[in-house]
Motif scaffolding. Structure first.
Motif, PDB file in Angstrom:
ATOM      1  N   GLY A  28     -12.085  -8.916  -7.976  1.00 15.68           N
ATOM      2  CA  GLY A  28     -10.707  -9.404  -7.880  1.00 15.68           C
ATOM      3  C   GLY A  28      -9.739  -8.307  -7.467  1.00 15.68           C
ATOM      4  N   LEU A  29      -9.928  -7.104  -8.034  1.00 17.07           N
ATOM      5  CA  LEU A  29      -9.044  -5.984  -7.701  1.00 17.07           C
ATOM      6  C   LEU A  29      -9.220  -5.550  -6.245  1.00 17.07           C
ATOM      7  CD1 LEU A  29      -9.214  -3.780 -10.926  1.00 17.07           C
ATOM      8  CD2 LEU A  29      -7.187  -4.875  -9.967  1.00 17.07           C
ATOM      9  N   ILE A  30     -10.488  -5.492  -5.767  1.00 21.00           N
ATOM     10  CA  ILE A  30     -10.735  -5.124  -4.359  1.00 21.00           C
ATOM     11  C   ILE A  30     -10.112  -6.188  -3.443  1.00 21.00           C
ATOM     12  CG2 ILE A  30     -12.490  -4.626  -2.594  1.00 21.00           C
ATOM     13  CD1 ILE A  30     -14.393  -3.805  -4.909  1.00 21.00           C
ATOM     14  N   CYS A  56      -7.175  -5.578  -0.636  1.00 24.10           N
ATOM     15  CA  CYS A  56      -7.330  -6.011   0.769  1.00 24.10           C
ATOM     16  C   CYS A  56      -6.166  -6.887   1.217  1.00 24.10           C
ATOM     17  CB  CYS A  56      -8.634  -6.791   0.966  1.00 24.10           C
ATOM     18  SG  CYS A  56     -10.107  -5.771   0.953  1.00 24.10           S
ATOM     19  N   THR A  57      -5.847  -7.947   0.435  1.00 20.82           N
ATOM     20  CA  THR A  57      -4.825  -8.891   0.891  1.00 20.82           C
ATOM     21  C   THR A  57      -3.410  -8.295   0.785  1.00 20.82           C
ATOM     22  OG1 THR A  57      -4.922 -10.021  -1.264  1.00 20.82           O
ATOM     23  CG2 THR A  57      -6.164 -11.007   0.521  1.00 20.82           C
ATOM     24  N   THR A  58      -3.246  -7.218  -0.003  1.00 17.18           N
ATOM     25  CA  THR A  58      -1.952  -6.532  -0.078  1.00 17.18           C
ATOM     26  C   THR A  58      -1.795  -5.568   1.093  1.00 17.18           C
ATOM     27  OG1 THR A  58      -1.914  -6.691  -2.482  1.00 17.18           O
ATOM     28  CG2 THR A  58      -0.526  -4.994  -1.496  1.00 17.18           C
ATOM     29  N   PHE A  59      -2.790  -4.677   1.266  1.00 14.37           N
ATOM     30  CA  PHE A  59      -2.649  -3.601   2.251  1.00 14.37           C
ATOM     31  C   PHE A  59      -3.025  -4.040   3.675  1.00 14.37           C
ATOM     32  CE2 PHE A  59      -2.563  -1.329  -1.767  1.00 14.37           C
ATOM     33  CZ  PHE A  59      -1.480  -0.498  -1.560  1.00 14.37           C
ATOM     34  N   ALA A  60      -3.530  -5.277   3.827  1.00 18.11           N
ATOM     35  CA  ALA A  60      -3.812  -5.818   5.167  1.00 18.11           C
ATOM     36  C   ALA A  60      -2.572  -5.748   6.056  1.00 18.11           C
ATOM     37  CB  ALA A  60      -4.304  -7.263   5.059  1.00 18.11           C
ATOM     38  N   LEU A 110       3.137  -5.455  -9.520  1.00 16.32           N
ATOM     39  CA  LEU A 110       2.945  -4.306  -8.617  1.00 16.32           C
ATOM     40  C   LEU A 110       2.453  -4.747  -7.240  1.00 16.32           C
ATOM     41  CD1 LEU A 110       1.403  -1.481 -10.844  1.00 16.32           C
ATOM     42  CD2 LEU A 110       3.724  -1.634  -9.904  1.00 16.32           C
ATOM     43  N   ALA A 111       1.401  -5.591  -7.216  1.00 19.03           N
ATOM     44  CA  ALA A 111       0.836  -6.042  -5.930  1.00 19.03           C
ATOM     45  C   ALA A 111       1.910  -6.712  -5.080  1.00 19.03           C
ATOM     46  CB  ALA A 111      -0.330  -7.002  -6.167  1.00 19.03           C
ATOM     47  N   ASN A 112       2.770  -7.527  -5.729  1.00 17.08           N
ATOM     48  CA  ASN A 112       3.729  -8.295  -4.950  1.00 17.08           C
ATOM     49  C   ASN A 112       4.971  -7.498  -4.573  1.00 17.08           C
ATOM     50  OD1 ASN A 112       2.648 -11.110  -4.453  1.00 17.08           O
ATOM     51  ND2 ASN A 112       2.106 -10.735  -6.582  1.00 17.08           N
ATOM     52  N   VAL A 113       5.288  -6.424  -5.330  1.00 19.34           N
ATOM     53  CA  VAL A 113       6.364  -5.520  -4.901  1.00 19.34           C
ATOM     54  C   VAL A 113       5.927  -4.822  -3.605  1.00 19.34           C
ATOM     55  CG1 VAL A 113       7.540  -3.337  -5.436  1.00 19.34           C
ATOM     56  CG2 VAL A 113       7.475  -5.164  -7.140  1.00 19.34           C
ATOM     57  N   VAL A 114       4.663  -4.355  -3.571  1.00 19.64           N
ATOM     58  CA  VAL A 114       4.138  -3.680  -2.373  1.00 19.64           C
ATOM     59  C   VAL A 114       4.106  -4.660  -1.188  1.00 19.64           C
ATOM     60  CG1 VAL A 114       2.114  -2.546  -1.351  1.00 19.64           C
ATOM     61  CG2 VAL A 114       2.769  -2.026  -3.710  1.00 19.64           C
ATOM     62  N   THR A 115       3.539  -5.857  -1.411  1.00 16.07           N
ATOM     63  CA  THR A 115       3.418  -6.837  -0.319  1.00 16.07           C
ATOM     64  C   THR A 115       4.793  -7.291   0.175  1.00 16.07           C
ATOM     65  OG1 THR A 115       1.486  -7.635  -1.532  1.00 16.07           O
ATOM     66  CG2 THR A 115       2.066  -8.826   0.457  1.00 16.07           C
ATOM     67  N   ALA A 116       5.735  -7.508  -0.751  1.00 15.26           N
ATOM     68  CA  ALA A 116       7.092  -7.926  -0.356  1.00 15.26           C
ATOM     69  C   ALA A 116       7.737  -6.864   0.536  1.00 15.26           C
ATOM     70  CB  ALA A 116       7.953  -8.184  -1.591  1.00 15.26           C
ATOM     71  N   ILE A 123      -8.902  -7.281   7.749  1.00 17.15           N
ATOM     72  CA  ILE A 123      -8.822  -6.892   6.328  1.00 17.15           C
ATOM     73  C   ILE A 123      -8.421  -8.101   5.476  1.00 17.15           C
ATOM     74  CG2 ILE A 123      -7.698  -5.353   4.646  1.00 17.15           C
ATOM     75  CD1 ILE A 123      -7.201  -3.400   7.055  1.00 17.15           C
ATOM     76  N   MET A 124      -7.468  -8.896   6.004  1.00  9.41           N
ATOM     77  CA  MET A 124      -7.007 -10.091   5.287  1.00  9.41           C
ATOM     78  C   MET A 124      -8.174 -11.072   5.085  1.00  9.41           C
ATOM     79  SD  MET A 124      -4.317 -11.486   3.929  1.00  9.41           S
ATOM     80  CE  MET A 124      -2.807 -10.807   4.602  1.00  9.41           C
ATOM     81  N   PHE A 125      -8.974 -11.283   6.138  1.00 11.21           N
ATOM     82  CA  PHE A 125     -10.106 -12.219   6.065  1.00 11.21           C
ATOM     83  C   PHE A 125     -11.122 -11.744   5.028  1.00 11.21           C
ATOM     84  CE2 PHE A 125     -13.988 -14.333   7.784  1.00 11.21           C
ATOM     85  CZ  PHE A 125     -13.528 -15.646   7.723  1.00 11.21           C
ATOM     86  N   LEU A 126     -11.432 -10.444   5.048  1.00  9.40           N
ATOM     87  CA  LEU A 126     -12.344  -9.855   4.055  1.00  9.40           C
ATOM     88  C   LEU A 126     -11.790 -10.056   2.641  1.00  9.40           C
ATOM     89  CD1 LEU A 126     -14.840  -7.983   3.432  1.00  9.40           C
ATOM     90  CD2 LEU A 126     -13.263  -6.056   3.635  1.00  9.40           C
ATOM     91  N   GLY A 127     -10.489  -9.777   2.469  1.00  6.18           N
ATOM     92  CA  GLY A 127      -9.848  -9.923   1.161  1.00  6.18           C
ATOM     93  C   GLY A 127      -9.917 -11.355   0.650  1.00  6.18           C
ATOM     94  N   ILE A 128      -9.693 -12.322   1.552  1.00  8.22           N
ATOM     95  CA  ILE A 128      -9.714 -13.732   1.156  1.00  8.22           C
ATOM     96  C   ILE A 128     -11.133 -14.155   0.774  1.00  8.22           C
ATOM     97  CG2 ILE A 128      -9.326 -16.097   1.975  1.00  8.22           C
ATOM     98  CD1 ILE A 128      -7.063 -14.718   3.766  1.00  8.22           C
TER      99      ILE A 128
END
Lengths: 88, 88
Positions: free
Chosen positions: B9-11, B15-19, B65-71, A43-48
């Motif tokens: 960008g949102l997708i 991806c990089t958040t929920f990965a 928001l994205a970084n609160v979730v990822t953190a 998922i990370m690779f797809l996102g990047i």
């Protein structure tokens, strides 16, 4: 001139990009990837790759460069995970 | 209206958040963190906190928001790695 906010953003980008370096070195040394999540790295690779497309679309050199580096590092970890699964 | 670039960008951000979710679930189930790099998750956590500061400074709700979730997700993995090292 780059303002103070952008300096913080740049340091943040450097951290979240190069954070993958010690993980690449760890799997390279140990060849152990059992505890790493294949789903996470897929998922990370797809996102990047999508970030890279976004960077190209909005013509942002910073986003393009950061995501080429991150895609390379995450791609290497992904290859190690897939190779590890094949040999079991 | 959100343009097509921003949708990509949102997708990418989703991806990089929920990965990190499948990695959190994996360490939660197995309690095994031996192959995970403590350095990677420490640098990543620092980077995400800096992204959060950047989001607050430039007043961007999406970045905050994205970084609160990822953190939260990366912080959970970090706690598991540190706990795993303590018990050895």
């Amino acid at each position: 001139m780059i303002d103070q906010n952008e300096i913080i953003g740049l340091i943040a980008a450097v951290c979240t990009t190069f954070a993958f370096v010690p993980q690449v070195m760890k799997v390279w040394k140990t060849k152990q990837t059992k505890d790493l999540s294949l789903r996470m790295y897929s998922i990370m690779f797809l996102g990047i790759l999508l970030w890279l497309v976004y960077g190209i679309l909005i013509d942002s050199l910073s986003i393009i460069l950061a995501n080429v580096v991150t895609a390379t590092l995450v791609g290497m970890i992904l290859v190690y995970i897939i190779q590890g699964k094949d040999t079991k």
